[in-house]
Design an enzyme around this catalytic site. Structure first.
Site, PDB file in Angstrom:
ATOM      1  CG  ASN A 261      -3.698  -2.734   7.027  1.00 60.09           C
ATOM      2  OD1 ASN A 261      -3.610  -2.187   5.922  1.00 60.09           O
ATOM      3  ND2 ASN A 261      -4.671  -3.577   7.326  1.00 60.09           N
TER       4      ASN A 261
ATOM      5  CE  LYS B   1      -3.827  -2.411   2.314  1.00 60.85           C
ATOM      6  NZ  LYS B   1      -4.722  -2.468   3.494  1.00 60.85           N
TER       7      LYS B   1
ATOM      8  CG  HIS C   8      -4.677  -6.470  -0.592  1.00 54.46           C
ATOM      9  ND1 HIS C   8      -5.901  -6.663   0.008  1.00 54.46           N
ATOM     10  CD2 HIS C   8      -4.650  -7.285  -1.681  1.00 54.46           C
ATOM     11  CE1 HIS C   8      -6.592  -7.545  -0.701  1.00 54.46           C
ATOM     12  NE2 HIS C   8      -5.863  -7.936  -1.739  1.00 54.46           N
TER      13      HIS C   8
ATOM     14  CD  GLU D 256      -7.701  -9.359  -4.221  1.00 56.35           C
ATOM     15  OE1 GLU D 256      -6.532  -9.667  -3.892  1.00 56.35           O
ATOM     16  OE2 GLU D 256      -8.635  -9.288  -3.400  1.00 56.35           O
TER      17      GLU D 256
ATOM     18  CE1 TYR E 129      -8.851  -3.853   0.275  1.00 54.94           C
ATOM     19  CE2 TYR E 129      -8.220  -1.655  -0.455  1.00 54.94           C
ATOM     20  CZ  TYR E 129      -7.916  -2.843   0.202  1.00 54.94           C
ATOM     21  OH  TYR E 129      -6.680  -3.007   0.784  1.00 54.94           O
TER      22      TYR E 129
HETATM   23  P1  IDP Z   1      -7.300  -7.629   5.229  1.00 59.68           P
HETATM   24  O1  IDP Z   1      -6.534  -6.529   4.522  1.00 59.68           O
HETATM   25  O2  IDP Z   1      -6.544  -8.151   6.418  1.00 59.68           O
HETATM   26  O3  IDP Z   1      -7.762  -8.703   4.292  1.00 59.68           O
HETATM   27  P2  IDP Z   1     -10.074  -6.703   5.278  1.00 59.68           P
HETATM   28  O4  IDP Z   1     -11.059  -7.004   6.345  1.00 59.68           O
HETATM   29  O5  IDP Z   1     -10.244  -7.362   3.952  1.00 59.68           O
HETATM   30  O6  IDP Z   1      -8.601  -6.961   5.875  1.00 59.68           O
HETATM   31  O7  IDP Z   1     -10.105  -5.119   5.084  1.00 59.68           O
HETATM   32  C1  IDP Z   1      -9.452  -4.536   3.973  1.00 59.68           C
HETATM   33  C2  IDP Z   1      -8.713  -3.317   4.451  1.00 59.68           C
HETATM   34  O8  IDP Z   1      -9.639  -2.352   4.911  1.00 59.68           O
HETATM   35  C3  IDP Z   1      -7.776  -3.544   5.631  1.00 59.68           C
HETATM   36  O9  IDP Z   1      -6.504  -4.038   5.251  1.00 59.68           O
HETATM   37  C4  IDP Z   1      -7.678  -2.165   6.216  1.00 59.68           C
HETATM   38  O10 IDP Z   1      -6.762  -1.346   5.471  1.00 59.68           O
HETATM   39  C5  IDP Z   1      -9.093  -1.627   5.991  1.00 59.68           C
HETATM   40  N1  IDP Z   1      -9.947  -1.832   7.159  1.00 59.68           N
HETATM   41  C6  IDP Z   1     -10.509  -2.997   7.572  1.00 59.68           C
HETATM   42  N2  IDP Z   1     -11.246  -2.823   8.691  1.00 59.68           N
HETATM   43  C7  IDP Z   1     -11.144  -1.503   8.985  1.00 59.68           C
HETATM   44  C8  IDP Z   1     -11.667  -0.693  10.042  1.00 59.68           C
HETATM   45  O11 IDP Z   1     -12.391  -1.153  10.920  1.00 59.68           O
HETATM   46  N3  IDP Z   1     -11.313   0.630  10.018  1.00 59.68           N
HETATM   47  C9  IDP Z   1     -10.521   1.173   9.044  1.00 59.68           C
HETATM   48  N4  IDP Z   1     -10.003   0.446   8.036  1.00 59.68           N
HETATM   49  C10 IDP Z   1     -10.302  -0.873   8.015  1.00 59.68           C
HETATM   50 MG    MG Z   2      -9.158  -8.660   2.760  1.00 56.71          MG
END
Ligand code: IDP
Ligand code: MG
Length: 145
Positions: free
Chosen positions: A106, A3, A109, A120, A43
């Site tokens: 974070n 990212k 991805h 993807e 997304y």
């Molecule tokens: P992942 O990246 O671990 O697969 P996902 O649940 O698919 O997690 O969520 C996609 C992305 O959305 C996450 O990596 C994070 O950047 C963002 N995200 C997920 N949950 C939250 C939240 O509660 N607040 C803000 N951003 C979130």
């Molecule tokens: Mg995910």
């Protein structure tokens, strides 16, 4: 996909080293700034979530490094290497556990299933951009290459 914060924080080399050292094969890589439309498609599963707008803003805020990484059980293993979505809960030793603090920053991805992986990859790469080659040490990585 690394990212924008991973790119801007100069973490590309460190993160890619982990995948290389594990034994995985990087068969495609492309740096790009995602258009909103492509980010929303990527997304799509989160389109109804309250954080969707912030997530699209984040992923389009700078260059990402999109990649195709191959190897046995790579989806499961890479998800483990990446760590929990919330870096505060991610184990130390994982990428998010070592390099990130906030869920909304974070840094990486990773596809969570074969189906999402295929979907993807098709969003970001043509077939001709995915390279077929043999690693020099494949016989030491896999018992039966
Ligand atoms: P992942 O990246 O671990 O697969 P996902 O649940 O698919 O997690 O969520 C996609 C992305 O959305 C996450 O990596 C994070 O950047 C963002 N995200 C997920 N949950 C939250 C939240 O509660 N607040 C803000 N951003 C979130
Ligand atoms: Mg995910």
């Amino acid at each position: 996909m690394l990212k924008p914060d991973a790119v801007l924080r100069r973490l590309i080399g460190k993160i890619l080293s982990r995948f290389e050292e594990k034994g995985f094969k990087i068969t495609a890589a492309k740096m790009m700034v995602l258009e909103n439309d492509l980010a929303e498609k990527h997304y799509a599963e989160h389109s109804e979530k309250p954080f969707f707008g912030d997530l699209v803003d984040y992923i389009t805020s700078g260059p990402v490094l999109a990649m195709v990484i191959e190897g046995e059980e790579c989806i499961t293993i890479i998800r483990k290497m990446v760590g929990a979505t919330n870096p505060k809960e991610a184990e130390l030793g994982t990428i998010r556990g070592d390099y990130a603090i906030d869920t909304g920053r974070n840094i990486i991805h990773a596809s969570d299933s074969t189906e999402s992986g295929k979907r993807e990859i098709n969003l970001f790469f043509n077939n001709s951009e995915i390279n077929k080659y043999t690693l020099l040490d494949e016989e030491f990585i896999y018992e039966e290459p």
